[in-house]
Enzyme design. Structure first.
Site, short mmCIF file in Angstrom:
data_model
loop_
_atom_site.label_atom_id
_atom_site.label_comp_id
_atom_site.label_asym_id
_atom_site.label_seq_id
_atom_site.Cartn_x
_atom_site.Cartn_y
_atom_site.Cartn_z
N GLU A 48 0.86 -1.40 0.02
CA GLU A 48 0.10 -0.03 -0.04
C GLU A 48 0.82 1.37 0.04
O GLU A 48 2.03 1.01 0.63
CB GLU A 48 -0.87 0.01 1.09
CG GLU A 48 -1.86 1.28 1.07
CD GLU A 48 -3.15 0.98 2.37
OE1 GLU A 48 -3.78 1.87 2.51
OE2 GLU A 48 -2.89 0.01 2.94
N ASN A 195 -12.36 -1.25 -1.14
CA ASN A 195 -11.66 -1.81 -0.08
C ASN A 195 -12.47 -1.20 1.51
O ASN A 195 -12.51 -0.35 1.33
CB ASN A 195 -10.19 -1.19 0.13
CG ASN A 195 -9.37 -1.35 1.57
OD1 ASN A 195 -9.10 -2.84 1.69
ND2 ASN A 195 -9.33 -0.57 2.21
N GLU A 196 -12.71 -2.15 2.34
CA GLU A 196 -13.11 -1.79 3.50
C GLU A 196 -14.40 -0.83 3.55
O GLU A 196 -14.23 -0.04 4.10
CB GLU A 196 -12.09 -1.25 4.58
CG GLU A 196 -10.94 -2.47 4.86
CD GLU A 196 -10.25 -2.42 5.90
OE1 GLU A 196 -10.29 -1.10 6.56
OE2 GLU A 196 -9.23 -3.27 6.23
N TYR A 264 -6.77 -8.86 11.85
CA TYR A 264 -5.19 -8.78 12.39
C TYR A 264 -5.10 -9.24 13.68
O TYR A 264 -6.21 -9.75 14.33
CB TYR A 264 -5.14 -7.08 12.29
CG TYR A 264 -4.65 -6.64 10.89
CD1 TYR A 264 -3.73 -6.61 10.15
CD2 TYR A 264 -5.74 -5.99 10.38
CE1 TYR A 264 -3.24 -5.82 9.07
CE2 TYR A 264 -5.56 -5.35 8.93
CZ TYR A 264 -4.22 -5.39 8.42
OH TYR A 264 -4.07 -4.85 7.25
N GLU A 319 -6.08 -9.14 3.77
CA GLU A 319 -5.27 -8.60 4.87
C GLU A 319 -5.18 -9.22 6.03
O GLU A 319 -6.23 -9.44 6.86
CB GLU A 319 -5.88 -6.95 5.09
CG GLU A 319 -5.76 -5.89 4.00
CD GLU A 319 -6.00 -4.50 4.30
OE1 GLU A 319 -6.20 -4.29 5.59
OE2 GLU A 319 -6.38 -3.80 3.46
N GLN A 368 2.17 -5.91 5.68
CA GLN A 368 2.45 -5.74 4.19
C GLN A 368 4.01 -6.09 3.74
O GLN A 368 4.66 -6.66 4.60
CB GLN A 368 2.24 -4.31 4.02
CG GLN A 368 0.66 -3.94 3.97
CD GLN A 368 0.62 -2.32 3.81
OE1 GLN A 368 1.21 -1.71 3.06
NE2 GLN A 368 -0.58 -1.89 4.10
#
Length: 517
Positions: A48, A195-196, A264, A319, A368
């Site tokens: 990103e 995204n999201e 996460y 992610e 990432q």
């Protein structure tokens, strides 16, 4: 008296043998030909426009004293080629829904700048754009995964981006590409539609986004998707099962190939703690959130099974990874953190979960690649190092496109004595590659204890075994620019064969990959 002592000795000895036997975990593995293929795309990565992932990470510019190819660091190219990364997601993340792709094409001196409002408020000059990214993917031999702008973009903008990168000739966008010195299209397959969308992508409801998604997906290709685009809907945040339910219920299967999921690993979301200065309580809490992935993947897959029993739509965990407080003295918006043996535990267990659910999970992206969150590479000016996570992912390349082998394992518990909570200490997955080699990946997350595992070799027809291990004396150990090879894989010899059984002793907080033939 002697007789009584002898009986006591025999009883004590037998009791110890029984206890020892109980401490050995039996892993049952079947040499089956019925398992799903573990897609190599499960081992994807994410880059990103965030902190020093692109600028100052991948991209240093053609005039840099650091050896580069068209501005991209040669040492990073070499490292990622060795890692065999199958796909790379770009340009976001949250950044994607403020990114307008036309700002990043044409002569670099003519490109407008952009303020990265999401990550640090920095001004970027758009010198790294579509051509730079897709050409990098060609050099790496990896599939590009483009995340499109739905939050602040338009249907026309995405449709034109598809034309620009995929159409051979005859359209205004293909002619514009040729004008910008790229004759042949790149042929991008993977496309994220926003995204999201539940958060930074627009704070939408799933019902609203499902309708919006259908509009975007319709105009990306023709009636029958003859372009073979793999369109990925912005999926759920962790355990938002309603989000998945709505997307699977409301979007026709002819318009969707994948549904995303983000999750996460952390100590506490509000207080994530240091990436290197953590105690056992914080380590245990991090592994609790990491192992939650098993439940998430299972429950989201169950919903998908209800609406898609033919298994046509893939679950895409694009992610995942560890998230801690940034390193002291660094920009809070850059999300730069170190990478320890704790991260190796996250990587090994998560990849085992994905492997074991490879019937539905077809793609995933570690967050990432460089200098951000659970990165596989860290840089500091001309210096570069490979993290423990890099080494785990390299050890696991043996699973790429191999056939999953079914297994059962009743793991012993890893106990955190402070509050009496427990977690499964052992994690495992296994596969058979196209050459008939069987690979078994094992992780012991226990912070204090070695654990023994027994595998029946006769069931598998195994004769020879070799192994690789990633381990270190302390959970907090990590590679530094002064000592970049402190943690690296080594030959593993902690096993022996007895009466057709393979007996393995896996050290505390270590990752082991066995190759058998």
């Amino acid at each position: 008296m002697k007789k009584a002592l002898l009986i006591l000795f025999i009883f004590t000895f037998c009791s110890q043998v029984i206890v020892a036997q109980k401490e050995t975990t039996v892993l049952t593995l079947k040499n089956s030909n019925d398992g799903p293929t573990i897609s190599k795309h499960i081992y994807g990565h994410f880059a990103e426009h965030l902190g020093k992932c692109i600028y100052g990470g991948f991209f240093v510019g053609e005039n840099s004293s650091i050896p580069n190819t068209k501005g991209v660091r040669n040492d990073i190219i070499t490292a990622l080629k060795e890692l065999k990364i199958p796909n790379l997601r770009w340009p976001g993340g949250c950044f994607a829904d403020t990114y307008h792709w036309k700002d990043g094409i044409g002569p670099k001196e003519d490109r407008p700048s952009i303020v990265n409002r999401w990550w640090g408020g920095t001004t970027e000059d758009n010198s790294f754009g579509t051509h730079d990214f897709l050409n990098l993917c060609e050099v790496l031999g990896t599939e590009p995964y483009l995340a499109s702008n739905v939050g602040s973009g338009t249907v026309q903008e995405l449709e034109q981006w598809v034309q620009y990168v995929n159409h051979d000739s005859g359209s205004p966008m293909s002619e514009l590409r040729k004008k910008n010195d790229r004759e042949k299209p790149w042929g991008v397959t993977f496309w994220g539609v926003g995204n999201e969308m539940w958060g930074c992508g627009g704070n939408m409801t799933p019902e609203y986004y499902a309708n919006l998604y259908k509009q975007y997906a319709t105009f990306m290709t023709d009636w029958s998707n003859n372009d073979k685009l793999f369109r990925i809907a912005s999926g759920a945040n962790v355990a938002d099962y309603h989000w998945t339910e709505v997307l699977m219920r409301d979007i026709p299967k002819s318009l969707i190939e994948g549904v995303a999921l983000h999750s996460y690993s952390f100590v506490k979301w509000e207080k994530k703690g240091s990436s290197t200065k953590f105690n056992e309580e914080q380590y245990f809490a991090t592994m609790q959130t990491a192992l939650k992935m098993e439940e998430l993947v299972t429950k989201h897959s169950d919903i998908m099974d209800k609406y898609d029993p033919e298994n046509k739509v893939a679950l895409i965990v694009d992610e995942w990874g560890g998230w801690y407080d940034v390193e002291e003295g660094t920009n809070p918006g850059f999300l730069y953190q170190q990478n320890t043996m704790r991260d190796a535990m996250i990587a090994g267990t998560t990849l085992n979960i994905f492997n074991n659910h490879s019937k539905r999970v077809k793609m995933a992206n570690l967050a990432q690649t460089v200098n951000v969150l659970q990165a596989v590479i860290l840089t500091e000016n001309e210096k570069m190092l490979l993290t423990p996570t890099y080494h785990v992912m390299k050890m696991y390349t043996v699973h790429h496109d191999a056939q999953l082998l079914p297994m059962t394992i009743n793991s012993p518990s890893y106990s955190y004595t402070h509050n009496g909570e427990t977690l499964p200490a052992l994690s495992a997955s296994a596969s058979k590659d196209k050459n008939g080699l069987i690979h078994i990946s094992l992780v012991n997350i226990d912070s204090k204890k070695d654990h023994k595992i027994e595998i029946d070799m006769q069931e598998l027809g195994i004769k020879n075994v070799t192994g690789t291990i990633l381990a270190s004396p302390k959970l907090q150990d990590h590679n530094t620019f002064d000592n970049p090879s402190k943690i690296k894989p080594a030959v593993f010899k902690g096993f022996e064969t007895k009466k057709g059984k393979l007996e393995i002793t896996i050290p505390a907080f270590s990752v082991v990959v066995l190759e058998t033939k």
